[in-house]
Design an enzyme around this catalytic site. Structure first.
Site, mmCIF file in Angstrom:
data_model
loop_
_atom_site.group_PDB
_atom_site.id
_atom_site.type_symbol
_atom_site.label_atom_id
_atom_site.label_comp_id
_atom_site.label_asym_id
_atom_site.label_seq_id
_atom_site.Cartn_x
_atom_site.Cartn_y
_atom_site.Cartn_z
ATOM 1 C CG HIS A 17 -0.341 -0.272 2.375
ATOM 2 N ND1 HIS A 17 0.509 0.893 3.056
ATOM 3 C CD2 HIS A 17 -0.499 -1.318 3.526
ATOM 4 C CE1 HIS A 17 0.774 0.638 4.256
ATOM 5 N NE2 HIS A 17 0.500 -0.558 4.363
ATOM 6 C CG HIS A 20 4.103 -1.387 2.139
ATOM 7 N ND1 HIS A 20 2.934 -1.888 2.130
ATOM 8 C CD2 HIS A 20 4.467 -1.590 3.616
ATOM 9 C CE1 HIS A 20 2.488 -2.562 3.136
ATOM 10 N NE2 HIS A 20 3.629 -2.542 4.115
ATOM 11 C CB CYS A 125 0.573 -8.040 19.404
ATOM 12 S SG CYS A 125 -0.565 -7.771 18.037
ATOM 13 C CB CYS A 128 3.138 -6.273 17.069
ATOM 14 S SG CYS A 128 2.139 -4.830 17.176
ATOM 15 C CB CYS A 143 -2.276 -4.901 20.040
ATOM 16 S SG CYS A 143 -1.149 -4.189 19.321
ATOM 17 C CG HIS A 146 -1.939 -4.701 15.020
ATOM 18 N ND1 HIS A 146 -0.663 -4.843 15.647
ATOM 19 C CD2 HIS A 146 -2.033 -4.548 13.717
ATOM 20 C CE1 HIS A 146 -0.154 -4.713 14.622
ATOM 21 N NE2 HIS A 146 -0.860 -4.761 13.276
ATOM 22 C CE LYS A 313 -10.582 19.391 1.628
ATOM 23 N NZ LYS A 313 -10.103 20.411 0.835
ATOM 24 C CE LYS A 316 -13.195 17.848 -10.790
ATOM 25 N NZ LYS A 316 -12.896 18.947 -10.686
#
Ligand code: ME8
Length: 517
Positions: A17, A20, A125, A128, A143, A146, A313, A316
């Site tokens: 994503h 990264h 966790c 993690c 956690c 998370h 926001k 378009k």
């Protein structure tokens, strides 16, 4: 001179994503900048494939951990060229030579007396892959990152004697106050060390998805030790960097790829780039582990902030989530690279949104840089048939550009990527003001304007060349188009100073950043 920069290796339990992409782009800017300085550069990124997060995600998807790792590693690998990242190698922690080297280094840590058997009792966790101290736990044993319930673990483990390095770490931080930056992160790491270090599990008993512990077949190494070592192991089996990512005249000048141990040439790393989520592992565990293994410590750890995406926001054309792939498809990777490093001061948290992306694209890329490039090349073609007579540049502009290259270098040396970009951008704006002030279209009409017009056009073309060379690490494809149109493809930094090059033949450049329809 050698320069070695790394990104974290990303977990393959999820798809790549924007976060990264951000770290990888920043590391790429540093790598490209150092190649421009004529240095031997090694830029590493890759994937972290062992441990519970991956095993759990694979179970949930009904595939084996190796299948999940193979699939998602390909997606991370494919991300690099999409964002124009010129990494020299892509490490996967399931690579056999990495695993063998991890076993070798961690056995040495044990031989050196820093490993013992014990029982771990505490909160953990699984997302993690991290053991939490009592003061790091949110209400309801959750956690803090998370927000899931932590599991109470009690298992027989081998421990790493982190506590034995308390004094040496304090001494390291005392001696090298640029070991971690920005300063706030240095202070955070230091206060964690001062608060007293506990020993940490080095192995996991119940897991099987990991690097086997050579001295006890019932254990695998705790994923963080396997992962951190990637920065070191990669150099022992990666091919020689080709240098092919360098633009212009130097392209392809690097040595042909061949298997060589690069550790001698590139270790210790100059910069590990990370975000603050993994500070403790890098600023405390990592140097302690290296000390235990008698390996030289890296020079710098730079901790950038988080990209925040709340309260967006709607835009378009892009919807309301800044999806790197949608941005690249519509506006190109250069625009995304520029936006991320311009919008969020590197080292701080900052909000990103589709609306502010489109705003910067239009006002800065299209109207400022794009226009400067289009009208400069168009005027040389219109008024001089594309040929510029040789000569000096305007002293007024030379003064405003003096010391620019050195300042950009100093900022990049300190990983101040937004500050370096701002230095360059001020010159883009200066050149636009110069066009307005000098009004070449009026000089072209004036009877005695020819010599002055030569000087103004030459200064503009040379100024455009200078900023394009400096912008190349940030926006390689666009910078190369500009340099190409100016007939000056060399992007080496020693020729970046205004007046150091000479532009003779100019081609009209099509819009670099077409307005979004
Ligand atoms: O932590 N803003 O992997 P990971 C900025 N495998 N950067 C972000 C971000 C955001 N919102 N989200 C992610 C791991 N990042 C371990 C690392 S290293 C030996 C092992 C970036 O897939 C940032 O660089 O969770 C962060 O540190 C990293 O992705 C975490 O990637």
């Amino acid at each position: 001179m050698a320069f070695y920069v790394t990104t974290p290796i990303y977990y393959v339990n999820a798809a790549p994503h924007l976060g990264h992409a951000y770290t990888t782009i920043a590391a790429d800017v540093m790598a490209r900048h150092h190649r421009q300085r004529g240095e031997a550069v090694f830029f590493l990124t890759g994937t972290d494939e062992h441990g519970e997060p991956v095993a759990d995600a694979a179970r949930a998807a009904g595939v084996s951990p190796q299948q999940l790792a193979d699939e998602n590693a390909q997606r991370f690998k494919a991300l690099a060229p999409q964002i124009e990242a010129s990494n020299d190698f892509f490490i996967r922690t399931t690579d056999a030579p990495h695993m063998a080297k991890v076993q070798e280094v961690l056995s040495r840590v044990r031989d050196n007396g820093f490993v013992y058997e014990g029982t771990f009792e505490g909160w953990y966790c699984p997302r993690c892959a991290d053991f939490k101290a009592e003061n790091e736990i949110d209400e309801g044993n959750r956690c803090p990152i998370h927000h899931i319930e932590l599991t109470r673990e009690s298992e027989q483990n081998y421990f790493f004697k982190l506590s034995a390095f308390q004094e040496q770490l304090l001494e390291l931080y005392e001696r090298r106050d640029d070991f971690v930056s920005p300063r706030s992160r240095y202070n955070e790491a230091l206060s964690f060390i001062r608060s007293g270090l506990r020993d940490v599990p080095l192995t996991r008993h119940r897991l099987t998805w990991g690097v086997p512990v050579p001295w006890d077949s019932e254990h695998v190494f705790y994923v963080w030790f396997d992962a951190l070592l990637n920065y070191y192991t990669a150099l022992s089996y990666a091919p020689q960097p080709s240098g092919a990512a360098l633009a212009g005249a130097r392209a392809g000048a690097g040595a042909p790829a061949q298997a060589l141990d690069l550790t001698q040439e590139f270790w210790p790393a100059n910069y590990h780039l990370i975000a603050k989520d993994i500070l403790r592992f890098h600023a405390v565990y990592w140097p302690a582990l290296l000390m235990a293994a008698e390996i030289e410590l890296p020079h710098h750890l730079f901790v950038h902030g988080y990209l925040l995406m709340q309260g967006e926001k709607m835009s378009k054309s892009l919807g309301n989530v800044l999806d790197p792939f949608a941005v690249i498809e519509r506006f190109g990777a250069d625009a995304l690279r520029f936006y991320l490093l311009r919008e969020v001061p590197f080292g701080q948290d900052g909000s990103v949104s589709t609306a502010s992306f489109e705003q910067r694209y239009e006002s800065e890329l299209a109207n400022e840089l794009g226009n400067l490039a289009s009208r400069t090349t168009a005027m040389v073609v219109r008024y001089r048939g594309g040929s510029l007579p040789a000569g000096d540049v305007d002293g007024e502009l030379a003064r405003d550009f003096a010391g620019l290259v050195q300042r950009v270098c100093a900022h990049v040396d300190a990983a101040e990527l937004t500050a370096a970009l701002d230095e360059i951008w001020q010159r883009v704006r200066r050149l636009n003001r110069y066009v307005e002030q000098q009004a070449p279209w009026r000089l072209a009409q004036a009877e005695d304007g020819a010599a002055r017009l030569d000087l103004v056009l030459r200064t503009l073309a040379e100024g455009l060349r200078s900023v394009a060379v400096l912008l190349w690490p940030y926006m390689p494809a666009s910078a190369e188009r500009v340099l190409d149109a100016l007939g000056a493809p060399d992007s080496a930094l020693d020729g970046a100073e205004l007046g150091a090059g000479s532009v003779e033949q100019v081609r009209q450049l099509e819009p670099l950043f077409p307005k979004a329809g």
